[in-house]
Design a protein around this motif. Structure first.
Motif, PDB file in Angstrom:
ATOM      1  N   GLY A  32       0.833  -1.193   0.050  1.00 14.66           N
ATOM      2  CA  GLY A  32       0.031   0.038  -0.023  1.00 14.66           C
ATOM      3  C   GLY A  32       0.768   1.310  -0.009  1.00 14.66           C
ATOM      4  O   GLY A  32       0.602   2.204  -0.675  1.00 14.66           O
ATOM      5  N   ILE A  33       1.924   1.182   0.864  1.00 14.51           N
ATOM      6  CA  ILE A  33       2.827   2.387   0.875  1.00 14.51           C
ATOM      7  C   ILE A  33       3.484   2.715  -0.431  1.00 14.51           C
ATOM      8  O   ILE A  33       3.527   3.830  -1.035  1.00 14.51           O
ATOM      9  CB  ILE A  33       4.040   2.445   2.052  1.00 14.51           C
ATOM     10  CG1 ILE A  33       3.270   2.367   3.168  1.00 14.51           C
ATOM     11  CG2 ILE A  33       4.973   3.323   1.862  1.00 14.51           C
ATOM     12  CD1 ILE A  33       4.117   1.968   4.430  1.00 14.51           C
ATOM     13  N   LEU A  34       3.909   1.524  -1.260  1.00 17.36           N
ATOM     14  CA  LEU A  34       4.570   1.603  -2.474  1.00 17.36           C
ATOM     15  C   LEU A  34       3.653   2.373  -3.505  1.00 17.36           C
ATOM     16  O   LEU A  34       3.876   3.209  -4.286  1.00 17.36           O
ATOM     17  CB  LEU A  34       5.020   0.297  -3.083  1.00 17.36           C
ATOM     18  CG  LEU A  34       5.538   0.270  -4.374  1.00 17.36           C
ATOM     19  CD1 LEU A  34       6.899   1.111  -4.463  1.00 17.36           C
ATOM     20  CD2 LEU A  34       5.957  -1.021  -4.543  1.00 17.36           C
ATOM     21  N   LEU A  35       2.354   1.794  -3.543  1.00 16.03           N
ATOM     22  CA  LEU A  35       1.216   2.462  -4.576  1.00 16.03           C
ATOM     23  C   LEU A  35       0.842   3.908  -4.051  1.00 16.03           C
ATOM     24  O   LEU A  35       0.706   4.518  -5.019  1.00 16.03           O
ATOM     25  CB  LEU A  35      -0.020   1.207  -4.327  1.00 16.03           C
ATOM     26  CG  LEU A  35       0.147   0.002  -4.852  1.00 16.03           C
ATOM     27  CD1 LEU A  35      -1.088  -0.984  -4.664  1.00 16.03           C
ATOM     28  CD2 LEU A  35       0.406  -0.151  -6.419  1.00 16.03           C
ATOM     29  N   LEU A  36       0.815   4.069  -2.799  1.00 16.88           N
ATOM     30  CA  LEU A  36       0.223   5.444  -2.564  1.00 16.88           C
ATOM     31  C   LEU A  36       1.732   6.156  -3.298  1.00 16.88           C
ATOM     32  O   LEU A  36       1.358   7.535  -3.617  1.00 16.88           O
ATOM     33  CB  LEU A  36       0.293   5.569  -1.151  1.00 16.88           C
ATOM     34  CG  LEU A  36      -1.271   5.071  -0.504  1.00 16.88           C
ATOM     35  CD1 LEU A  36      -0.782   5.120   0.886  1.00 16.88           C
ATOM     36  CD2 LEU A  36      -2.161   5.787  -1.357  1.00 16.88           C
TER      37      LEU A  36
END
Length: 225
Positions: A32-36
């Protein structure tokens, strides 16, 4: 994999404060952090350097994407204490007193079934088929290495909560261990007075609202382009 943590829930003046065990998915959080980061980089670039309607399209896409990515990766968590199981899924929050938990099942996904037969998936405790295959191979190697003395143990009585018979397998997937922990709590607390009540389900309007607004604005911009 899923990691447990602890926090204090609502206190009860009649007895010592219970503590939550919190289970979340590190892989989901990292993804999720990477996608954000990617969405933020592309969106901000569109806002700053875009021309014409591009900044508006970038803004609408951010309003749509950021809540959904957060909901499906960072938001899911399972909270368990002596009184109840609280499941924070992407779009809903479900609270089940242990007295209302009929079973906890592990197949292609981990889920809880209440006494009325309704099923609720545990998004924060994903099943890893790869980890299960690895554990099965380790168990097979361990069985082969113990030698053949011909002795077999009698099978354990199956639990209504879905617990399998105890084995001396060298390794179990972490999410299966989490489910075992939850089954242990369900079995121990199901008949306690403080663990009774009704199942409640609340929709996550704080996620649905912004995502829906972003989708509407994006659809309008695309339709009028």
């Amino acid at each position: 994999m899923t990691t447990p943590d602890h926090q204090s829930p609502h206190s009860d003046a009649s007895r010592p404060e219970a503590r939550d065990r919190i289970y979340r998915s590190p892989a989901g959080i990292a993804g999720g952090i990477l996608l954000l980061i990617i969405a933020g980089w592309l969106g901000i670039d569109g806002l700053i350097s875009g021309t014409g309607r591009t900044p508006w399209l970038a803004l609408a896409a951010l309003i749509l994407v950021v809540p959904l990515v957060t909901a499906f990766t960072l938001r899911p968590a399972v909270y368990a204490n002596e009184d109840r199981l609280r499941i924070r899924n992407p779009l809903r929050v479900i609270v089940l007193p242990w007295g209302k938990v009929a079973s906890l099942r592990s197949h292609y996904s981990n889920e809880v079934v209440d006494t009325s037969g309704k099923k609720f998936q545990l998004w924060a405790v994903p099943v890893s088929l790869r980890a299960r295959k690895k554990a099965a191979k380790q168990q097979a190697r361990g069985t082969a290495g113990r030698g053949g003395d011909g002795r077999t143990s009698s099978p354990a009585r199956p639990s209504p909560f879905g617990r399998g018979a105890a084995t001396d397998a060298p390794t179990r997937p972490q999410t299966d261990q989490v489910m075992d922990d939850l089954r242990t709590l369900a079995e121990a607390r199901a008949t306690e007075e403080s663990a009774q009540g009704e199942v409640t389900v609340r929709w996550a309007y704080e996620v649905i609202g912004p995502a829906l607004a972003g989708a509407v604005v994006l659809a309008i911009l695309l339709a009028t382009g």
